[in-house]
Design an enzyme around this catalytic site. Structure first.
Site, short mmCIF file in Angstrom:
data_model
loop_
_atom_site.label_atom_id
_atom_site.label_comp_id
_atom_site.label_asym_id
_atom_site.label_seq_id
_atom_site.Cartn_x
_atom_site.Cartn_y
_atom_site.Cartn_z
N HIS A 1 -32.34 46.37 40.27
CA HIS A 1 -32.28 47.07 41.55
C HIS A 1 -31.55 46.23 42.60
CE1 HIS A 1 -34.48 50.73 40.97
NE2 HIS A 1 -35.59 50.14 40.56
N CYS B 1 -27.21 48.72 42.51
CA CYS B 1 -26.78 49.54 43.64
C CYS B 1 -26.37 48.66 44.82
CB CYS B 1 -27.91 50.47 44.07
SG CYS B 1 -28.38 51.67 42.81
#
Length: 408
Positions: A199, A255
């Site tokens: 993440h 991301c």
């Protein structure tokens, strides 16, 4: 939950750490003092959204081009043909230019020295925003580095959240220590490699070096307690100490990772050094604000308005600050999974969950091993084209001749 390994490490392999019986408690892991204890996360730490969901149906690799891989000739010709092997990087010192101080020099790495790799894969097992392909990414990347580029297993540190050894869990403290280990005592022509699959997110910029007003962050497995890791900190640990001629190749499959190491030179798919177009970005922000208002998303309106004002007030100065303070005489090259404003996707390939960038990077170099930096960027994008909205990015610590042979 996908938790398969396509090429498990050999028995007893501990990813570069001391033998298992010596691992805990370690006297001095990585041969340097332990990182200071981590306090509670800052107030702006937030859980990453549930991004990187699987597309449906699962995508297949992009179709092959008519010839092994077609690239344009260097220059401005519109004709296409299979090129010769690109030239290798020069060995002499190079001038920066491009707005950096006139006396600055950098040096490409021949990548003929010692090799060392840090591979981090976090599925966030048992947490609300669990991923499925990150541990597989690390397993596949370690095999690829070993078989194709000669990285020895004992010179790799593997941090994944499915391991029993406390030193091998990707906590914030372990990640920061491992980053220090990666660059410790690096010499010219050494080849270092960092791979992060997990993440990523964004947090308000506090030092004025980001054009969009936000720093990129990555989330360790214990981010809810220890907080995230900011791009400024990663740059200070892994880029700033490097000597001229040391190569650090970085893959951030997460991301909002476009500038996750704060490297100041970002290149387009045409090989052109990108400059911020504040007028265009401001117009996009205005359109986003109008769209958010129409949907009743008042928080989106507020965030967009703040971003618009920050860009208008300090965009140019942030660009100059980044170039003047984040350049490096070392040879640091990064491929990131998406722009700062985009999310990255999981995919399903060869019977297992994978991160899209990690899969495309390995597949491109297996198919076409002798590519230039520009060709590699475009072939990675071609693997993902039409299946994902994310646009992988190429950035560097110095002005990069993108037509040189990609070496590692």
């Amino acid at each position: 939950m996908y938790h398969r390994h396509s090429a498990p490490p050999p028995p007893g392999w501990s990813g570069g750490y001391p033998p298992r019986q010596q691992q805990w408690p370690p006297p001095q892991p990585y041969e340097y003092p332990p990182y200071p204890p981590q306090g509670p996360p800052p107030a702006h730490t937030f859980p990453p959204p549930a991004h990187r969901d699987y597309p449906s149906p699962y995508p297949t690799p992009p179709p092959h081009s008519p010839s092994p891989y077609q690239h344009p000739h260097h220059g401005h010709s519109q004709s296409w043909s299979v090129p010769a092997v690109p030239p290798r990087p020069p060995l002499e010192a190079q001038q920066f230019g491009n707005g950096a101080p006139s006396h600055y020099r950098f040096q490409y790495s021949a990548c003929t020295g010692r090799r060392r790799a840090l591979l981090i894969g976090i599925n966030y097992i048992g947490q609300p925003n669990q991923l499925r392909g990150c541990i597989n990414d690390v397993t596949n990347m370690s095999t690829f580095l070993h078989e194709r580029y000669g990285y020895r297993r004992e010179d790799m540190v593997i941090l994944t959240d499915d391991q029993k050894n406390p030193l091998s869990i990707p906590t914030k403290a372990n990640i920061l220590r491992a980053m220090q280990w990666l660059v410790k005592d690096a010499q010219p022509n050494d080849s270092l490699f960092l791979h992060f699959s997990g993440h990523g997110g964004r947090t308000p910029d506090l030092d004025g070096d980001e054009e969009d007003g936000y720093d990129d962050v990555i989330y360790p497995v214990d981010y809810r307690v220890a907080g995230h890791i900011v791009d400024d900190e990663m740059h200070n640990i892994m880029v700033r100490p490097l000597r001229p001629g040391v190569r650090l190749t970085v893959i951030f499959d997460s991301c909002h990772s476009g500038t996750a190491l704060d490297l100041p030179y970002v290149y387009s798919t045409q090989g052109i050094l990108k400059e911020p177009n504040l007028a265009k970005e401001a117009a996009q922000d205005l359109f986003s604000a109008i769209s958010s208002y129409g949907k009743g998303d008042l928080s989106g309106v507020a965030m967009t308005a703040i971003g618009f004002l920050k860009k208008a007030a300090k965009g140019d100065s942030a660009r100059q600050r980044t170039v003047m303070t984040k350049t490096s005489p070392a040879d640091v090259v990064m491929f990131s999974g998406s722009k700062d404003t985009q999310t990255s996707a999981d995919t399903f390939q060869d019977g297992e969950a994978r991160g899209a960038l990690s899969w495309a990077f390995i597949k491109s170099l297996k198919q076409w091993p002798n590519q230039s930096y520009l060709q590699l960027l475009n072939s990675i994008r071609a693997q993902l084209d039409g299946k994902y909205t994310q646009k992988p990015q190429l950035s560097c610590s110095h002005p990069l001749d993108v037509n040189l042979l990609f070496v590692m």
